[in-house]
Design a protein around this motif. Structure first.
Motif, PDB file in Angstrom:
ATOM      1  N   ALA A  36       0.835  -1.204   0.000  1.00 53.96           N
ATOM      2  CA  ALA A  36       0.000   0.000   0.000  1.00 53.96           C
ATOM      3  C   ALA A  36       0.870   1.254   0.000  1.00 53.96           C
ATOM      4  O   ALA A  36       0.567   2.242  -0.695  1.00 53.96           O
ATOM      5  N   ASN A  37       1.949   1.227   0.768  1.00 49.31           N
ATOM      6  CA  ASN A  37       2.864   2.384   0.787  1.00 49.31           C
ATOM      7  C   ASN A  37       3.497   2.610  -0.584  1.00 49.31           C
ATOM      8  O   ASN A  37       3.596   3.752  -1.056  1.00 49.31           O
ATOM      9  N   THR A  38       3.927   1.542  -1.225  1.00 48.69           N
ATOM     10  CA  THR A  38       4.551   1.666  -2.544  1.00 48.69           C
ATOM     11  C   THR A  38       3.536   2.167  -3.574  1.00 48.69           C
ATOM     12  O   THR A  38       3.871   2.993  -4.433  1.00 48.69           O
ATOM     13  N   LEU A  39       2.317   1.665  -3.471  1.00 49.73           N
ATOM     14  CA  LEU A  39       1.268   2.114  -4.381  1.00 49.73           C
ATOM     15  C   LEU A  39       1.045   3.617  -4.260  1.00 49.73           C
ATOM     16  O   LEU A  39       0.916   4.322  -5.268  1.00 49.73           O
ATOM     17  N   CYS A  40       1.026   4.110  -3.023  1.00 50.03           N
ATOM     18  CA  CYS A  40       0.836   5.551  -2.813  1.00 50.03           C
ATOM     19  C   CYS A  40       2.010   6.348  -3.385  1.00 50.03           C
ATOM     20  O   CYS A  40       1.816   7.406  -3.994  1.00 50.03           O
ATOM     21  N   SER A  41       3.210   5.847  -3.174  1.00 46.77           N
ATOM     22  CA  SER A  41       4.387   6.602  -3.627  1.00 46.77           C
ATOM     23  C   SER A  41       4.504   6.626  -5.144  1.00 46.77           C
ATOM     24  O   SER A  41       5.103   7.543  -5.720  1.00 46.77           O
ATOM     25  N   LYS A  42       3.926   5.624  -5.825  1.00 47.63           N
ATOM     26  CA  LYS A  42       4.018   5.542  -7.284  1.00 47.63           C
ATOM     27  C   LYS A  42       2.716   5.923  -7.983  1.00 47.63           C
ATOM     28  O   LYS A  42       2.593   5.755  -9.197  1.00 47.63           O
ATOM     29  N   ALA A  43       1.751   6.427  -7.203  1.00 48.26           N
ATOM     30  CA  ALA A  43       0.403   6.630  -7.734  1.00 48.26           C
ATOM     31  C   ALA A  43       0.382   7.466  -9.007  1.00 48.26           C
ATOM     32  O   ALA A  43      -0.091   7.030 -10.055  1.00 48.26           O
ATOM     33  N   GLY A  44       0.851   8.697  -8.923  1.00 54.85           N
ATOM     34  CA  GLY A  44       0.880   9.539 -10.109  1.00 54.85           C
ATOM     35  C   GLY A  44      -0.459  10.055 -10.550  1.00 54.85           C
ATOM     36  O   GLY A  44      -0.570  10.666 -11.606  1.00 54.85           O
ATOM     37  N   SER A  45      -1.513   9.786  -9.750  1.00 51.49           N
ATOM     38  CA  SER A  45      -2.841  10.321 -10.067  1.00 51.49           C
ATOM     39  C   SER A  45      -3.627  10.444  -8.780  1.00 51.49           C
ATOM     40  O   SER A  45      -3.401   9.692  -7.814  1.00 51.49           O
ATOM     41  N   THR A  46      -4.565  11.396  -8.781  1.00 56.97           N
ATOM     42  CA  THR A  46      -5.371  11.619  -7.573  1.00 56.97           C
ATOM     43  C   THR A  46      -6.197  10.396  -7.227  1.00 56.97           C
ATOM     44  O   THR A  46      -6.287   9.991  -6.068  1.00 56.97           O
ATOM     45  N   ALA A  47      -6.793   9.770  -8.233  1.00 56.70           N
ATOM     46  CA  ALA A  47      -7.654   8.609  -7.981  1.00 56.70           C
ATOM     47  C   ALA A  47      -6.874   7.463  -7.355  1.00 56.70           C
ATOM     48  O   ALA A  47      -7.324   6.838  -6.383  1.00 56.70           O
TER      49      ALA A  47
END
Length: 296
Positions: free
Chosen positions: A262-273
């Motif tokens: 989950a942390n990695t997903l947030c750091s690589k998100a690149g979009s608000t959604a």
């Protein structure tokens, strides 16, 4: 079967000239920590209780206490043979000495002898330790059954909560997959625009080299692997919930893996959604971790 590490049970009993109260309670612990408060004058209690608990309980800080009270109804006066012999010997010596001196003494009555201190003991007769130990240990299986039953009931409630939370993680993971796919087109456009800006304003820049660097950035921003691992962790967690063995330690480790993805997903998100989905995942995972701390 999911079991909680918290529980309580008590059993009252009577027999062998005494009454007693067993109590057992437990709270969370990294391992199995047994704390026993048992009468040291009853033989064999400590090893018997430890063996019985280790056979049924895998984790938790478990406290067991036993309070024993001698029955008042068993209190009957009784003679102390040694004291009686000493008193009778003394009476005989006194009578013999009186006769030698010609002094007549009235014979001592039984009531007078019994009335002398120490001859007749008033108070409860001490229960036989061996018989009492056997009696109180006969209640131990029922005590542990009730204790384990409570932990099982609480574990079932925790499993229901965890199952619902896993469903939410699975839903958010699917949403993240959709958001990542939607983001792909936007990301491709942004990278193409970045490539055009670099090549237009950097004289002598190698377009192929710049393209490779931008492609590397795109790869680093890809969240497919994190999403796939989240799905795998959900499947593993559901498998643990269905296992008929203590799984608290493995579940706790799995929660660390959930949190890492989950942390990695947030750091690589690149979009608000995608960022919002990652944050929602972190909230649910944190709630799950609190529940897992109670699992045996």
């Amino acid at each position: 079967m999911t079991q909680s590490m918290t529980g309580y049970a008590s059993v009252q009993g009577a027999g062998a000239g005494a009454s007693w109260l067993w109590e057992i309670r437990s709270v969370n612990s990294k391992g199995l920590d047994l704390r026993l408060r048992l009468p040291d004058w009853l033989p064999g209690l400590d090893p018997a209780v430890r063996a019985a608990l280790k056979d049924r309980v895998a984790r938790g800080s478990v406290s067991v206490s036993l309070r024993v009270t001698a029955d008042d109804g068993a209190s009957t006066p009784r003679l102390d043979p040694l004291a009686l012999d000493a008193v009778l010997d003394a009476v005989a010596q006194v009578e013999a000495a009186a006769q030698e001196r010609g002094v007549d003494l009235a014979p001592a009555t039984a009531a007078q002898v019994v009335a002398l201190r120490g001859v007749l003991e008033a108070g409860a007769a001490a229960p036989d330790p061996d018989a009492l130990a056997r009696a109180v240990l006969a209640d131990l299986p029922g005590l542990i059954d009730a204790f384990v039953s409570m932990r099982t009931d609480e574990g079932a409630a925790i499993a229901t909560i965890l199952s619902a939370q896993l469903d939410e993680v699975a839903r958010l993971t699917d949403a993240a997959r959709v958001a990542a796919a939607d983001r792909a087109g936007e990301q491709k456009t942004r990278l193409a625009e970045a490539l055009a800006r670099v090549t237009d304003h950097a004289d002598g820049a190698d377009p192929d080299r710049v393209a490779q660097e931008l492609a590397l950035i795109a790869v680093k921003a890809d969240v497919t692997e994190e999403i796939d691992r989240l799905g795998a962790h959900v499947a593993a967690a559901r498998g643990l919930l269905g296992a008929d063995a203590p799984m608290g330690r493995r579940f706790d480790f799995l929660m660390q893996e959930f949190n890492r993805e989950a942390n990695t997903l947030c750091s690589k998100a690149g979009s608000t959604a995608l960022t919002e989905i990652g944050l929602a995942l972190k909230v649910v995972i944190d709630q799950m971790r609190e529940q897992v701390q109670n699992v045996e």
